[in-house]
Scaffold this active site. Structure first.
Site, mmCIF file in Angstrom:
data_model
loop_
_atom_site.group_PDB
_atom_site.id
_atom_site.type_symbol
_atom_site.label_atom_id
_atom_site.label_comp_id
_atom_site.label_asym_id
_atom_site.label_seq_id
_atom_site.Cartn_x
_atom_site.Cartn_y
_atom_site.Cartn_z
ATOM 1 N N ASP A 339 29.560 41.996 38.302
ATOM 2 C CA ASP A 339 28.890 43.282 37.825
ATOM 3 C C ASP A 339 29.171 44.419 39.017
ATOM 4 O O ASP A 339 29.528 44.236 40.146
ATOM 5 C CB ASP A 339 27.285 42.851 38.033
ATOM 6 C CG ASP A 339 26.968 41.891 37.004
ATOM 7 O OD1 ASP A 339 27.770 41.905 35.822
ATOM 8 O OD2 ASP A 339 26.262 40.832 37.466
ATOM 9 N N HIS A 555 34.051 50.720 41.820
ATOM 10 C CA HIS A 555 33.628 49.447 42.152
ATOM 11 C C HIS A 555 33.876 48.314 41.240
ATOM 12 O O HIS A 555 34.436 47.217 41.827
ATOM 13 C CB HIS A 555 32.152 49.403 42.410
ATOM 14 C CG HIS A 555 31.080 48.105 42.727
ATOM 15 N ND1 HIS A 555 30.797 47.694 44.092
ATOM 16 C CD2 HIS A 555 30.980 47.158 41.664
ATOM 17 C CE1 HIS A 555 30.203 46.425 43.832
ATOM 18 N NE2 HIS A 555 30.443 46.239 42.487
ATOM 19 N N GLU A 556 33.841 48.480 40.075
ATOM 20 C CA GLU A 556 34.071 47.520 39.073
ATOM 21 C C GLU A 556 35.428 47.449 39.005
ATOM 22 O O GLU A 556 35.836 46.057 39.022
ATOM 23 C CB GLU A 556 33.606 47.976 37.533
ATOM 24 C CG GLU A 556 31.904 48.264 37.647
ATOM 25 C CD GLU A 556 31.246 46.948 37.927
ATOM 26 O OE1 GLU A 556 31.723 46.046 37.831
ATOM 27 O OE2 GLU A 556 29.950 47.243 38.567
ATOM 28 N N HIS A 559 36.811 44.846 41.459
ATOM 29 C CA HIS A 559 36.626 43.230 40.904
ATOM 30 C C HIS A 559 37.805 42.770 40.703
ATOM 31 O O HIS A 559 38.357 41.728 41.002
ATOM 32 C CB HIS A 559 35.482 43.065 40.186
ATOM 33 C CG HIS A 559 34.229 43.022 40.568
ATOM 34 N ND1 HIS A 559 33.715 42.188 41.671
ATOM 35 C CD2 HIS A 559 33.000 43.866 40.335
ATOM 36 C CE1 HIS A 559 32.285 42.579 41.957
ATOM 37 N NE2 HIS A 559 32.144 43.795 41.300
ATOM 38 N N GLU A 585 31.884 41.893 46.088
ATOM 39 C CA GLU A 585 31.289 43.233 45.900
ATOM 40 C C GLU A 585 31.370 44.191 47.047
ATOM 41 O O GLU A 585 31.621 45.487 46.493
ATOM 42 C CB GLU A 585 29.825 42.883 45.930
ATOM 43 C CG GLU A 585 29.442 41.900 44.898
ATOM 44 C CD GLU A 585 29.472 42.456 43.673
ATOM 45 O OE1 GLU A 585 29.338 43.689 43.189
ATOM 46 O OE2 GLU A 585 29.755 41.218 42.649
#
Ligand SMILES: *[C@@H]1O[C@H](CO)[C@@H](O)[C@H](O)[C@H]1NC(C)=O
Ligand SMILES: *[C@@H]1O[C@H](CO)[C@@H](O)[C@H](O)[C@H]1NC(C)=O
Ligand SMILES: *[C@@H]1O[C@H](CO)[C@@H](O)[C@H](O)[C@H]1NC(C)=O
Ligand SMILES: *[C@@H]1O[C@H](CO)[C@@H](O)[C@H](O)[C@H]1NC(C)=O
Ligand SMILES: *[C@@H]1O[C@H](CO)[C@@H](O)[C@H](O)[C@H]1NC(C)=O
Ligand SMILES: *[C@@H]1O[C@H](CO)[C@@H](O)[C@H](O)[C@H]1NC(C)=O
Length: 794
Positions: A339, A555-556, A559, A585
């Protein structure tokens, strides 16, 4: 105990870390292997003697194979072998070769038996090793009394015990301290997310008894897994009540896939079953037999035969290991969802957006950006791709080399569209159309004419344009630092440069499946990454759109970057839980913060615009000031640090401190994008991005080094991801960054980096014991640096 735990609300969070989290059930646990290690500069004993006959141009593959053969004398024994994974590659920029070895015991894959070997100039410069070291026994398929040394049950028991100890402690003291409260709160989230299987225990036992003789089929494993994994309790009940019916609906289709070459050089293949019609899934479940390692009480590991399942669901994408002898036992599980995503003619586009570097609408006005793509990273621009690689055109008749010029917000790197229904289908979702001039110029009104907050749907064109822009910019930026086709980036078409294709990012704007969050699912190279961006309704109504906050999008997307670079493009299971999951994260926060940062130093928060909170959604803002952000390695032991976001926050803070030390020494670059080389592939000499070119003894130009601190740290972080082993801890990731500097600059920042890490407790004398899959353990901050750095000269 269960009743109490289960009565607590499901509050597991995603991008967001505390109260804003939207509930998404996510199982995530597995063993911390006691023998796994990462060794930098392996000592030059017998190993070096046999593997480095002094030849800088020795075939790196042979060097790696010889090294692994010597490292594992056990290969001489019966039953032990490995294969060299197909996703191994030589990084054309750094010249470092990354080889991924997967272990075989009696011809079964050991799914978490990994050796990653980094070879440079004919020498092994570092390696990670989690191969199983015990005997290659023959697994007793008929031993039904077999007890699993670690599994969901043992982790949850341990956690439950600690939970009650803490409860008792706080009750005895008469009042709960905030820290204990925070820890209990986080444990509750973890228990809710991972340990609620016991409510089905009795039914599972019944099914087990009734199906005794056929329990070992992959269909049984998949169906029993869904009972635990489904976020929908009524579906779980449906399955247990009508097990036989669901089972009979599942059809199995077998395929054999080439996997790489084994120790003897012959080709190794894996057999995979595809299970159709498994309830709760959105694509056929893949199942293969494999071993996984399980730590035992005497500090060793044993092998457990499992079904390795890949299960794509609406809100999760699991890689699970379910015991073959007792398929009600989940031995480990990783959720790939994380997430909180001859040069042809190319078409530019015009986008009215918050420009790269503006984190959110409060940081500045929108502007018209013309052709912002990077020619190296996106040779066809952002809107063109071969028709044969377009997911939307696959069934149409085009010549195989026909290049499609798309006028909507999709292309080779991303398919960006609305997903108000929160569905998994995406091909035909709405996308704005910029027409033949590719002009994406839309209005944005946060308020309606009468002064109320506008429904975000009213500016969906602006939102999708922004999401398309940010995602492509991130693709292009990371590409320029080495997240390319070979190392597993996200593209429909790879220009013949290696790696697997057909895996652009699917970017859902204003996704209706949640609020106040965002998430990204990273399957292995060759399958689309999926990003879902939500609107934020912390004031009771949706009024801010996460798509417009670049930091959340970056941020996403990060991942996808860290998952594909760590442990090789084909292994998406390397950043699942604990410190490695936390760093997954942390890299995203760090890169988002670095991208928005300006020449004049400032502290930064995460998600503060979307959540409308000055200090954002983490515990602290990112700051080099110890009073403002006191996080050190030891902070992970504290209450409230049992989740990947909190762990990640500490890692991002440490990187922020390291980064600013580098900026202090090397200065700050106004752009993170390297200059585009000319037609001859040469970067103009007068650029202000790289240091002047240097040449080796043979006159060959050496790799260009970013001149400034902020660009240098981005390079070191990405290079470090490629060097570190599968499932790294903070120590391994730190060592990999320091080694990356050694390769890139000859180690000129060796002492600076050590001192900066040591400042936040990651010095050479830092220690950790007793880690669990989720958090916990005892950490000691270490502030010492290597002896050559103790004089003040450095
Ligand atoms: C796509 O655009 C390029 C650049 O303008 C052009 O050369 C090419 O012919 C176009 N292809 C099609 C199928 O329209
Ligand atoms: C974008 O739209 C605005 C207002 O609708 C208009 O004034 C401006 O000229 C447009 N710009 C471009 C490049 O189309
Ligand atoms: C204001 O306008 C919006 C739509 O433009 C409408 O939904 C809302 O009911 C209006 N509110 C008031 C107070 O008139
Ligand atoms: C988006 O743009 C299209 C084309 O310009 C327009 O028809 C549509 O109404 C817009 N949608 C919204 C919600 O403004
Ligand atoms: C955001 O927070 C500020 C300050 O707390 C408040 O004045 C404002 O109304 C909030 N915005 C919304 C949309 O509620
Ligand atoms: C660090 O932050 C504290 C609290 O805001 C402040 O008092 C102190 O002066 C800061 N230190 C430095 C070196 O800026």
């Amino acid at each position: 105990m269960q009743a109490l735990l289960l009565s607590l609300a499901l509050t597991s969070s995603a991008f967001a870390f505390h109260e804003h989290g939207q509930s998404r059930k996510s199982l995530s646990f597995g063993p911390i292997l006691p023998h796994a290690q990462f060794i930098v500069n392996p000592s030059s004993s017998s190993l070096a003697a046999t593997t480095t006959p002094g030849a800088v141009d020795a075939d790196p593959r042979q060097v790696a194979i010889a090294f692994v053969n010597e490292l594992n004398a056990q290969f001489a024994q019966d039953g032990h072998s490995y294969w060299v994974r197909e996703d191994s590659y030589t990084d054309p920029a750094s010249g470092v070769s990354h080889f991924y070895f997967r272990q075989l015991v009696r011809d079964f894959e050991v799914a978490d038996g990994n050796i990653n070997v980094n070879v440079y100039n004919g020498k092994v410069i570092s390696y990670g090793d989690s191969f199983y070291k015990g005997d290659a026994f023959i697994f007793d398929f008929d031993d039904l009394s077999y007890k699993h040394s670690t599994s969901q049950h043992t982790y949850c028991d341990q956690l439950g015990q600690r939970y009650f100890e803490l409860q008792a402690l706080s009750f005895n003291n008469g009042q709960q301290t905030p820290l204990v409260g925070a820890q209990i709160n986080q444990m509750t989230q973890i228990i809710d997310a991972n340990c609620d299987t016991s409510r089905h225990r009795a039914q599972l036992e019944k099914i087990k008894a009734a199906h005794k003789d056929e329990l070992r089929s992959p269909a049984h494993a998949a169906l029993l897994f869904m009972v635990s994994a489904s976020p929908d309790a009524s579906l779980s009940r449906e399955i247990t009540d009508n097990f036989q019916t669901y089972l009979s609906q599942i059809s199995v289709q077998n395929e054999v896939h080439f996997a790489g070459s084994d120790a003897s050089g012959s080709q190794f293949s894996r057999s995979v079953d595809y299970l159709h019609n498994v309830p709760g899934t959105v694509s056929p479940v893949k199942a293969r037999l494999a071993y996984v390692q399980s730590p035992t009480e005497d500090g060793k590991t044993e092998l457990v035969l499992v079904w390795k399942l890949e299960v794509e669901m609406h809100n999760n994408w699991y890689e699970a290991a379910v015991s073959l002898v007792d398929p009600t036992v989940i031995v480990e599980v990783v959720d790939w969802a994380s997430d909180a995503g001859a040069t042809p003619e190319r078409l530019g586009g015009t986008y009215n957006v918050w420009k790269w570097g503006l984190n959110d609408p409060e940081c500045g006005e929108r502007s018209i950006e013309n052709s912002p793509y990077d020619e190296v990273a996106s040779p066809l621009g952002w809107h063109s791709l071969p028709a044969s690689k377009d997911a939307k055109s696959r069934n149409r008749r085009y010549a195989s080399d026909h290049i499609l010029n798309v006028t909507q917000t999709y292309g080779n790197n991303v398919y960006a569209h609305e997903d108000w229904e929160g569905r998994n289908e995406w091909l035909d979702n709405y996308r704005p159309d910029g027409g033949k001039n590719l002009n994406f110029n839309y209005t944005y009104d946060l308020k309606t004419k009468n002064g109320s907050w506008a429904d975000p749907k009213s500016y969906i064109n602006t939102t999708i344009t922004q999401l398309f822009y940010t995602t492509n910019m991130v693709h292009d930026l990371y590409y320029r630092y080495g997240f390319d086709e070979l190392s597993g980036n996200f593209q429909q078409y790879n220009f013949g440069k290696g790696g697997k294709e057909n895996d652009a990012v699917i970017a859902n704007a204003q996704d209706g499946s949640g609020y106040n969050n965002a998430n990204f699912m990273t399957p292995p190279d060759g399958q689309n990454g999926r990003m879902r961006m939500y609107t934020w309704n912390v004031h009771g109504f949706p009024y801010r759109d996460g798509d417009l906050e670049a930091g959340i999008v970056i941020h996403e997307l990060s991942h996808g970057l860290s998952t594909r670079l760590t442990g090789g493009p084909a292994d998406s299971g390397c950043l699942g839980w604990g410190e490695s999951g936390g760093m997954g994260e942390g890299w995203g926060d760090f890169l988002a913060t670095t991208i928005r940062s300006t020449e004049d130093y400032s502290d930064y928060s995460m998600g503060s615009w979307a959540a409308n909170e000055t200090d954002g959604i983490r515990n602290y803002v990112y700051s080099t000031n110890m009073t403002i952000n006191p996080s050190t390695y030891h902070t992970l032991d504290k209450g409230g640090y049992w989740g990947v976001h909190a762990i990640g926050e500490v890692w991002a803070e440490i990187l922020w401190v390291v980064s600013n030390k580098l900026i202090k020494k090397h200065g700050w670059s106004s752009t993170l994008f390297p200059p585009v080389p000319d037609a001859n592939g040469k970067v103009p000499e007068d650029n202000d991005f790289y240091r002047p070119a240097t040449y080796d003894a043979t006159g060959k130009p050496k790799r260009l080094v970013p001149k400034h601190g902020n660009s240098l740290i981005v390079q070191l972080v990405l290079d470090g991801m490629k060097l570190q082993p599968c499932r790294p801890g903070f120590f391994e990731a730190r060592d990999a960054i320091i080694q990356a500097d050694d390769i890139l600059t000859g180690g000129e920042n060796f002492c600076l980096l050590w001192k900066a890490f040591a400042k936040r407790g990651l010095g050479v004398d830092a220690t950790v014991t007793g880690r669990t899959p989720w958090g916990g353990g005892v950490r000691k901050d270490g502030h010492a640096v290597p002896h050559q750095c103790t004089s003040d000269k450095h």
